[in-house]
Design a protein around this motif. Structure first.
Motif, PDB file in Angstrom:
ATOM      1  N   ARG A   1      60.806  37.284  80.034  1.00  0.00           N
ATOM      2  CA  ARG A   1      61.736  37.112  81.148  1.00  0.00           C
ATOM      3  C   ARG A   1      62.313  38.456  81.582  1.00  0.00           C
ATOM      4  N   ARG A   2      62.571  39.346  80.619  1.00  0.00           N
ATOM      5  CA  ARG A   2      63.076  40.676  80.977  1.00  0.00           C
ATOM      6  C   ARG A   2      62.076  41.407  81.865  1.00  0.00           C
ATOM      7  N   ARG A   3      60.795  41.298  81.531  1.00  0.00           N
ATOM      8  CA  ARG A   3      59.775  41.962  82.362  1.00  0.00           C
ATOM      9  C   ARG A   3      59.715  41.367  83.760  1.00  0.00           C
ATOM     10  N   LEU A   4      59.844  40.039  83.852  1.00  0.00           N
ATOM     11  CA  LEU A   4      59.825  39.396  85.170  1.00  0.00           C
ATOM     12  C   LEU A   4      61.060  39.785  85.983  1.00  0.00           C
ATOM     13  N   ILE A   5      62.207  39.897  85.305  1.00  0.00           N
ATOM     14  CA  ILE A   5      63.418  40.347  86.003  1.00  0.00           C
ATOM     15  C   ILE A   5      63.225  41.761  86.518  1.00  0.00           C
TER      16      ILE A   5
ATOM     17  N   ARG B   1      65.941  50.132  77.587  1.00  0.00           N
ATOM     18  CA  ARG B   1      66.663  50.379  78.831  1.00  0.00           C
ATOM     19  C   ARG B   1      66.221  51.699  79.471  1.00  0.00           C
ATOM     20  N   SER B   2      66.001  52.729  78.655  1.00  0.00           N
ATOM     21  CA  SER B   2      65.546  54.006  79.196  1.00  0.00           C
ATOM     22  C   SER B   2      64.182  53.863  79.857  1.00  0.00           C
ATOM     23  N   THR B   3      63.298  53.092  79.223  1.00  0.00           N
ATOM     24  CA  THR B   3      61.982  52.855  79.815  1.00  0.00           C
ATOM     25  C   THR B   3      62.107  52.096  81.129  1.00  0.00           C
ATOM     26  N   ALA B   4      62.972  51.076  81.139  1.00  0.00           N
ATOM     27  CA  ALA B   4      63.171  50.287  82.363  1.00  0.00           C
ATOM     28  C   ALA B   4      63.744  51.152  83.480  1.00  0.00           C
ATOM     29  N   ILE B   5      64.693  52.022  83.144  1.00  0.00           N
ATOM     30  CA  ILE B   5      65.272  52.904  84.157  1.00  0.00           C
ATOM     31  C   ILE B   5      64.222  53.877  84.675  1.00  0.00           C
ATOM     32  N   GLY B   6      63.339  54.356  83.764  1.00  0.00           N
ATOM     33  CA  GLY B   6      62.251  55.232  84.203  1.00  0.00           C
ATOM     34  C   GLY B   6      61.336  54.539  85.199  1.00  0.00           C
ATOM     35  N   ILE B   7      61.010  53.267  84.929  1.00  0.00           N
ATOM     36  CA  ILE B   7      60.180  52.492  85.862  1.00  0.00           C
ATOM     37  C   ILE B   7      60.923  52.308  87.181  1.00  0.00           C
ATOM     38  N   TRP B   8      62.211  51.982  87.103  1.00  0.00           N
ATOM     39  CA  TRP B   8      63.040  51.816  88.307  1.00  0.00           C
ATOM     40  C   TRP B   8      63.008  53.084  89.160  1.00  0.00           C
TER      41      TRP B   8
ATOM     42  N   GLY C   1      61.541  37.645  96.516  1.00  0.00           N
ATOM     43  CA  GLY C   1      62.534  38.233  95.625  1.00  0.00           C
ATOM     44  C   GLY C   1      63.777  37.389  95.513  1.00  0.00           C
ATOM     45  N   LEU C   2      64.184  36.775  96.618  1.00  0.00           N
ATOM     46  CA  LEU C   2      65.362  35.901  96.624  1.00  0.00           C
ATOM     47  C   LEU C   2      65.151  34.711  95.690  1.00  0.00           C
ATOM     48  N   ILE C   3      63.991  34.064  95.795  1.00  0.00           N
ATOM     49  CA  ILE C   3      63.704  32.891  94.952  1.00  0.00           C
ATOM     50  C   ILE C   3      63.607  33.307  93.483  1.00  0.00           C
ATOM     51  N   ALA C   4      62.886  34.419  93.214  1.00  0.00           N
ATOM     52  CA  ALA C   4      62.751  34.892  91.833  1.00  0.00           C
ATOM     53  C   ALA C   4      64.110  35.274  91.253  1.00  0.00           C
ATOM     54  N   GLY C   5      64.960  35.908  92.074  1.00  0.00           N
ATOM     55  CA  GLY C   5      66.281  36.281  91.589  1.00  0.00           C
ATOM     56  C   GLY C   5      67.113  35.078  91.199  1.00  0.00           C
ATOM     57  N   MET C   6      67.071  34.023  92.006  1.00  0.00           N
ATOM     58  CA  MET C   6      67.840  32.821  91.707  1.00  0.00           C
ATOM     59  C   MET C   6      67.348  32.143  90.430  1.00  0.00           C
ATOM     60  N   LEU C   7      66.031  32.205  90.168  1.00  0.00           N
ATOM     61  CA  LEU C   7      65.461  31.515  89.017  1.00  0.00           C
ATOM     62  C   LEU C   7      65.521  32.326  87.726  1.00  0.00           C
ATOM     63  N   LEU C   8      65.444  33.646  87.829  1.00  0.00           N
ATOM     64  CA  LEU C   8      65.251  34.468  86.637  1.00  0.00           C
ATOM     65  C   LEU C   8      66.470  35.268  86.200  1.00  0.00           C
ATOM     66  N   ILE C   9      67.226  35.801  87.159  1.00  0.00           N
ATOM     67  CA  ILE C   9      68.275  36.765  86.813  1.00  0.00           C
ATOM     68  C   ILE C   9      69.531  36.040  86.329  1.00  0.00           C
ATOM     69  N   PRO C  10      70.014  36.343  85.129  1.00  0.00           N
ATOM     70  CA  PRO C  10      71.267  35.733  84.675  1.00  0.00           C
ATOM     71  C   PRO C  10      72.445  36.320  85.437  1.00  0.00           C
TER      72      PRO C  10
ATOM     73  N   ARG D   1      71.054  47.292  83.225  1.00  0.00           N
ATOM     74  CA  ARG D   1      71.981  47.676  82.163  1.00  0.00           C
ATOM     75  C   ARG D   1      72.413  46.456  81.352  1.00  0.00           C
ATOM     76  N   GLN D   2      72.592  45.315  82.010  1.00  0.00           N
ATOM     77  CA  GLN D   2      73.035  44.099  81.320  1.00  0.00           C
ATOM     78  C   GLN D   2      71.895  43.423  80.570  1.00  0.00           C
ATOM     79  N   VAL D   3      70.709  43.432  81.149  1.00  0.00           N
ATOM     80  CA  VAL D   3      69.582  42.684  80.581  1.00  0.00           C
ATOM     81  C   VAL D   3      68.957  43.407  79.394  1.00  0.00           C
ATOM     82  N   TYR D   4      68.891  44.742  79.475  1.00  0.00           N
ATOM     83  CA  TYR D   4      68.263  45.536  78.415  1.00  0.00           C
ATOM     84  C   TYR D   4      69.343  46.113  77.503  1.00  0.00           C
ATOM     85  N   ALA D   5      69.605  45.406  76.387  1.00  0.00           N
ATOM     86  CA  ALA D   5      70.639  45.859  75.448  1.00  0.00           C
ATOM     87  C   ALA D   5      70.160  47.039  74.612  1.00  0.00           C
ATOM     88  N   ASP D   6      68.859  47.059  74.272  1.00  0.00           N
ATOM     89  CA  ASP D   6      68.311  48.156  73.471  1.00  0.00           C
ATOM     90  C   ASP D   6      68.192  49.429  74.315  1.00  0.00           C
ATOM     91  N   GLU D   7      68.713  50.547  73.795  1.00  0.00           N
ATOM     92  CA  GLU D   7      68.754  51.766  74.594  1.00  0.00           C
ATOM     93  C   GLU D   7      67.360  52.287  74.938  1.00  0.00           C
TER      94      GLU D   7
END
Length: 541
Positions: A18-22, A144-151, A189-198, A135-141
């Motif tokens: 789910r984190r990857r889909l988010i 999170r660093s990898t996710a920010i790099g992709i972002w 993105g709107l539909i995926a956000g409503m279904l996936l993002i906490p 920042r909220q979804v990826y608790a492990d630093e």
């Protein structure tokens, strides 16, 4: 009576899938927003012909988006932090899709500009939330660093791929297609956000800073409006100088209000941290020096060299390949040596690329200048990831949205200033050199002045179709290239100044700022629970 001010309770950590889909949902939405900064560039010549747009209209089509985005981003980030980041993300995507539809259906240039402003407002609502949600979804630093790099890589790719995507769309489907493409992507993105993002929010000790919000929108809006209109009206025009004075007064009031506010929309304490401040400035200088080059490069290729929109878009491909390869490396370097040196190296690479482009003019061929495009990609890739990672790392998690908005606003302002100021440099030099060429050709003074006025504009864009033959066209193109070279040299100087700032302010800075986190990764330091302006546990009246 006092009562505890509660923030939203943490939700269980999403699963790895789910984190990857988010992350995918956030990155696709971010890509779309960044793409719209530059995708319209390749469509400008066609829009000019089809809608009868003038110089000022073309600049507003480009900058109307940036104006709304930069003016509203701080406000939108605060609203998202307080009332729900998913809610703001979804609402922003919906508004962005509506704005894209207005642009695509417009048959009048004023309607098109209005649609671009709606797009910018929608992007302002969802862009800061993308980093806050990460920042909220990826608790492990490390994750999170990898996710920010992709972002960050997606951000750079979206900005650079705009001409590449826009060119073929304009050639095969017409200029409205560069806006229609956003509608299905935005709705998905709107539909995926409503279904996936906490949902997440941090309302502890916070309230809406209405006065600060209004002052920020008015001050930034007035300053950006004056910068856009300055090259067109003239920098000494009373309306332009009045707007600048008004913006300065309003922003000064904003600082005074924020310093006194118990719940400010912008925590000015961020800027006491030299590493945070240096990272924000590095982003401002990168976009100030480089963003306008993407705009001018497209005009040079299409108007001067006679390339098609598709060809002008494809030329940026080597740069984007390098961006995709370099951003993970930049994230890895930032984690080990800090962000200062990678930022400085990226800014120096970008400055070198701009200097190299000054060697080519009206007779340039792709085989001559192609090697500079990977250098542009290297510069962007080395800079964007360290800026983003460092800015987020220096603030508490509850202030991630605010910090993201500050960084993104600075970059958007840099882009607007780059197009307007360097465009004015280009235009002034172009008019001067064109006047010299026409004088040497024996053109009478009255006719010379008319041709110079008709051929140049605030953006420095050479105008076609004046009916004066190949000789005038050659003079106009040569004058445009002279102006372009001066603008590129000016951008080079700006980027080198940014590199010096990065070394001076960010060098040696690693890890979070003192007190920005607690003992565990991602937790907030609650030792200052009495401070109701930093988003931690607090007691509110």
């Amino acid at each position: 009576m006092r009562s505890p001010a509660m923030s939203s309770l943490p939700s269980p950590a999403p699963s790895a899938v789910r984190r990857r889909l988010i992350l995918l949902t956030l990155c696709v939405s971010l890509f779309m927003a960044m793409l719209d900064n530059t995708v319209v560039n390749t469509a400008l010549p066609t829009i000019e012909r089809k809608l009868g747009a003038g110089i000022s209209d073309l600049q507003w089509i480009v900058d109307g988006y940036s104006l709304a985005l930069s003016a509203l981003m701080l406000t939108a980030s605060t609203v998202g932090d307080m009332f729900g980041r998913r809610r703001a993300f979804v609402a922003g995507l919906a508004l962005f899709a509506v704005g894209s539809t207005v642009c695509a259906l417009s048959r009048d240039v004023n309607v098109l500009i209005s649609g671009r402003v709606l797009q910018g407002a929608g992007a302002a609502a969802f862009m800061p939330g993308t980093l806050s949600i990460i920042r909220q979804v990826y608790a492990d630093e490390r994750e999170r660093s990898t996710a920010i790099g992709i972002w960050a890589g997606v951000s750079g790719l979206g900005l650079g791929l705009g001409p590449l995507v826009g060119g073929p769309l304009v050639d095969h489907f017409g200029w409205p297609s560069v806006f229609w493409i956003n509608v299905p992507v935005g709705m998905a993105g709107l539909i995926a956000g409503m279904l996936l993002i906490p949902e997440s929010k941090d309302r502890a000790g916070r309230g809406l800073d209405i006065t600060g919000q209004l002052l920020a929108v008015a001050g930034i809006g007035a300053g950006v409006y004056a910068t856009i209109e300055g090259p067109v009206r003239g920098w000494s025009d009373p309306a332009v100088t009045g707007l600048y004075i008004g913006a300065g007064v309003v922003l000064l009031l904003f600082v005074l209000v924020e310093r006194r506010s118990r719940t400010p929309m912008l925590d000015l304490g961020f800027f006491r941290d030299r590493i945070f401040a240096g990272s924000v400035l590095a982003g401002l200088f990168l976009y100030l020096g480089m963003f306008s080059v993407l705009y001018f490069l497209s005009l040079w290729l299409q108007v001067v060299l006679g390339w098609s929109p598709t060809g002008a878009g494809l030329v940026i491909m080597p740069a984007m390949v390098v961006v995709a390869c370099v951003t993970p490396l930049a994230g890895w370097l930032t984690g080990r040596i800090g962000g200062g040196w990678p930022m400085a190296a990226g800014l120096v690479c970008s400055a070198f690329a701009l200097y190299g482009l000054t060697r080519y003019g009206t007779g340039a061929s792709y085989r001559h200048f192609w090697w500079l495009l990977p250098v542009i990609g290297m510069g962007m890739g080395l800079t964007i990831t360290p800026i983003t990672a460092t800015v987020l790392d220096r603030v508490p998690a509850a202030r991630a949205g605010m910090a993201s908005a500050v960084s993104n606003t600075a970059r958007e302002l840099g882009g607007v200033l780059g197009v307007a100021v360097l465009g004015s440099v280009l235009s002034s030099r172009m008019a001067e050199r064109l006047r010299e060429r026409l004088t040497a050709a024996g053109v009478p003074a009255s006719e010379r002045d008319r041709l110079v006025a008709a051929t140049t504009g605030g953006t420095g864009r050479p105008q076609a179709g004046l009916g004066a033959g190949a000789r005038l066209s050659h003079a106009v193109n040569g004058a445009f290239v002279d102006g372009l070279h001066l603008a590129e040299l000016s951008g080079c100087a700006i980027l080198l100044a940014g590199a010096l700032l990065a070394v001076a302010l960010v060098r040696g800075g690693r890890g979070p700022a003192p007190g920005s986190r607690g003992g565990k990764s991602g937790e907030l330091d609650t030792s200052d629970a009495h401070d109701d302006t930093d988003g931690r546990a607090t007691v509110a009246t």
